[in-house]
Design a protein around this motif. Structure first.
Motif, PDB file in Angstrom:
ATOM      1  N   THR A   4       0.829  -1.214   0.000  1.00 32.26           N
ATOM      2  CA  THR A   4       0.000   0.000   0.000  1.00 32.26           C
ATOM      3  C   THR A   4       0.856   1.253   0.000  1.00 32.26           C
ATOM      4  O   THR A   4       0.583   2.218  -0.737  1.00 32.26           O
ATOM      5  N   LEU A   5       1.913   1.267   0.815  1.00 27.60           N
ATOM      6  CA  LEU A   5       2.792   2.434   0.882  1.00 27.60           C
ATOM      7  C   LEU A   5       3.480   2.693  -0.456  1.00 27.60           C
ATOM      8  O   LEU A   5       3.635   3.851  -0.870  1.00 27.60           O
ATOM      9  N   VAL A   6       3.873   1.643  -1.142  1.00 29.84           N
ATOM     10  CA  VAL A   6       4.590   1.798  -2.407  1.00 29.84           C
ATOM     11  C   VAL A   6       3.668   2.258  -3.530  1.00 29.84           C
ATOM     12  O   VAL A   6       3.999   3.177  -4.282  1.00 29.84           O
ATOM     13  N   VAL A   7       2.516   1.625  -3.657  1.00 27.08           N
ATOM     14  CA  VAL A   7       1.650   1.919  -4.806  1.00 27.08           C
ATOM     15  C   VAL A   7       0.890   3.230  -4.656  1.00 27.08           C
ATOM     16  O   VAL A   7       0.437   3.795  -5.657  1.00 27.08           O
ATOM     17  N   THR A   8       0.740   3.735  -3.413  1.00 28.98           N
ATOM     18  CA  THR A   8      -0.025   4.974  -3.228  1.00 28.98           C
ATOM     19  C   THR A   8       0.845   6.219  -3.120  1.00 28.98           C
ATOM     20  O   THR A   8       0.324   7.329  -3.030  1.00 28.98           O
ATOM     21  N   GLU A   9       2.166   6.027  -3.121  1.00 24.85           N
ATOM     22  CA  GLU A   9       3.035   7.205  -3.028  1.00 24.85           C
ATOM     23  C   GLU A   9       2.958   8.043  -4.305  1.00 24.85           C
ATOM     24  O   GLU A   9       2.429   7.595  -5.329  1.00 24.85           O
ATOM     25  N   LYS A  10       3.520   9.253  -4.250  1.00 26.21           N
ATOM     26  CA  LYS A  10       3.502  10.127  -5.416  1.00 26.21           C
ATOM     27  C   LYS A  10       4.253   9.462  -6.571  1.00 26.21           C
ATOM     28  O   LYS A  10       5.396   9.053  -6.437  1.00 26.21           O
ATOM     29  N   GLY A  11       3.577   9.323  -7.696  1.00 27.03           N
ATOM     30  CA  GLY A  11       4.161   8.653  -8.843  1.00 27.03           C
ATOM     31  C   GLY A  11       3.964   7.157  -8.841  1.00 27.03           C
ATOM     32  O   GLY A  11       4.414   6.461  -9.756  1.00 27.03           O
ATOM     33  N   GLY A  12       3.271   6.631  -7.828  1.00 23.68           N
ATOM     34  CA  GLY A  12       3.020   5.199  -7.733  1.00 23.68           C
ATOM     35  C   GLY A  12       1.954   4.754  -8.719  1.00 23.68           C
ATOM     36  O   GLY A  12       1.266   5.580  -9.332  1.00 23.68           O
ATOM     37  N   LEU A  19      -0.848   3.419  -8.155  1.00 23.01           N
ATOM     38  CA  LEU A  19      -2.188   3.785  -7.674  1.00 23.01           C
ATOM     39  C   LEU A  19      -2.048   5.032  -6.791  1.00 23.01           C
ATOM     40  O   LEU A  19      -2.434   5.037  -5.629  1.00 23.01           O
ATOM     41  N   GLU A  20      -1.503   6.063  -7.358  1.00 20.89           N
ATOM     42  CA  GLU A  20      -1.149   7.271  -6.597  1.00 20.89           C
ATOM     43  C   GLU A  20      -2.319   7.803  -5.775  1.00 20.89           C
ATOM     44  O   GLU A  20      -3.399   8.073  -6.291  1.00 20.89           O
ATOM     45  N   ALA A  21      -2.073   7.926  -4.462  1.00 15.54           N
ATOM     46  CA  ALA A  21      -3.077   8.458  -3.534  1.00 15.54           C
ATOM     47  C   ALA A  21      -2.332   9.079  -2.356  1.00 15.54           C
ATOM     48  O   ALA A  21      -2.191   8.458  -1.295  1.00 15.54           O
ATOM     49  N   PRO A  22      -1.817  10.295  -2.529  1.00 19.77           N
ATOM     50  CA  PRO A  22      -0.968  10.932  -1.515  1.00 19.77           C
ATOM     51  C   PRO A  22      -1.593  11.011  -0.125  1.00 19.77           C
ATOM     52  O   PRO A  22      -0.906  10.802   0.880  1.00 19.77           O
ATOM     53  N   LEU A  23      -2.894  11.308  -0.055  1.00 15.46           N
ATOM     54  CA  LEU A  23      -3.553  11.419   1.248  1.00 15.46           C
ATOM     55  C   LEU A  23      -3.566  10.077   1.966  1.00 15.46           C
ATOM     56  O   LEU A  23      -3.233   9.989   3.156  1.00 15.46           O
ATOM     57  N   LEU A  24      -3.939   9.017   1.244  1.00 13.80           N
ATOM     58  CA  LEU A  24      -3.956   7.682   1.827  1.00 13.80           C
ATOM     59  C   LEU A  24      -2.549   7.261   2.246  1.00 13.80           C
ATOM     60  O   LEU A  24      -2.362   6.672   3.324  1.00 13.80           O
ATOM     61  N   HIS A  25      -1.573   7.580   1.422  1.00 13.17           N
ATOM     62  CA  HIS A  25      -0.179   7.260   1.734  1.00 13.17           C
ATOM     63  C   HIS A  25       0.258   7.946   3.026  1.00 13.17           C
ATOM     64  O   HIS A  25       0.927   7.335   3.876  1.00 13.17           O
ATOM     65  N   LYS A  26      -0.126   9.211   3.160  1.00 12.18           N
ATOM     66  CA  LYS A  26       0.251   9.973   4.352  1.00 12.18           C
ATOM     67  C   LYS A  26      -0.412   9.406   5.602  1.00 12.18           C
ATOM     68  O   LYS A  26       0.218   9.308   6.666  1.00 12.18           O
ATOM     69  N   ILE A  27      -1.682   9.022   5.490  1.00 12.84           N
ATOM     70  CA  ILE A  27      -2.407   8.468   6.632  1.00 12.84           C
ATOM     71  C   ILE A  27      -1.746   7.159   7.090  1.00 12.84           C
ATOM     72  O   ILE A  27      -1.469   6.969   8.285  1.00 12.84           O
TER      73      ILE A  27
END
Length: 222
Positions: A37-45, A47-55
């Motif tokens: 989840t951390l890898v795929v949701t990071e910026k440029g991932g 499945l980019e999802a910066p908010l979810l990554h930050k949470i």
């Protein structure tokens, strides 16, 4: 006296192996999910999802910042809710799993980030879905590093069991404290420490062997 020592050690070793085995299984499931989840949701991932990554990152860092002994105490009500008691090896598995999962999530994240961005881009170029990229590119390419990361995590869980023994989890840690330290039995204390060292060495050797075997097979295929 010798028979008594052997019986105590066998019981403690059995409880420790039981806790390490099941805690590792649950922590691996949680940790792999967190790491991916951390890898795929990071910026440029993929499945980019910066908010979810930050949470997720904030929650993981918060749990990791707690000393394990405090985390166990905080999770005692959850252990009691799930297994009906806060004492014993089975109850400790809840705390061990949750305590190790964030650490494992971070080391898995780092392992997955070692995969070449070019291979991910190539998979995207041929129309691979995010699911396909994760399970056909990311994980296979990072497998040796993932095995080594999991080995580190299992060793950490083994060390955590010794800490959990201080509050009634059982195992070698409890044996060392209750019989070795509190009853001044140096034979129990020394034998317990030696068993933990041997157990950790076996885990490390197994992890290294599996990772090297994967590397050798990959080079042969290449």
């Amino acid at each position: 006296m010798k028979d008594d020592l052997i019986e105590l050690l066998l019981q403690g070793l059995g409880e420790t192996v039981y806790m390490v085995l099941w805690s590792s299984v649950f922590a691996l499931v949680l940790g792999i999910a967190l790491g991916i989840t951390l890898v795929v949701t990071e910026k440029g991932g993929i499945l980019e999802a910066p908010l979810l990554h930050k949470i997720f990152g904030t929650v993981i860092n918060s749990v990791r910042s707690l000393p394990f002994i405090i985390l166990i105490i905080l999770l005692l009500p959850l252990s009691r809710l799930i297994v009906g008691t806060s004492l014993g090896p089975t109850a400790a598995i809840v705390s061990l799993s949750i305590g190790a999962a964030p650490f494992l999530g971070r080391v898995i994240e780092n392992s997955l980030k070692e995969v070449s961005a070019g291979k991910i881009e190539a998979a995207k170029a041929v129309g691979a879905s995010p699911f396909t990229i994760i399970f056909r590119v990311l994980i296979p390419e990072a497998l040796p590093a993932l095995v080594r990361a999991m080995t580190i995590a299992v060793i950490a869980i083994t060390e955590f069991t010794a800490v959990a023994g201080a509050i009634g989890a059982g195992g070698l840690g409890s044996l060392a404290i209750r019989f070795g330290y509190q009853r001044f039995r140096e034979d129990v204390l020394i034998a317990t420490v030696l068993l933990i060292i041997v157990l950790v060495q076996l885990i490390q050797w197994s992890g290294d062997y599996i990772a090297k075997s994967i590397d050798k097979k990959r080079y042969k295929l290449d």
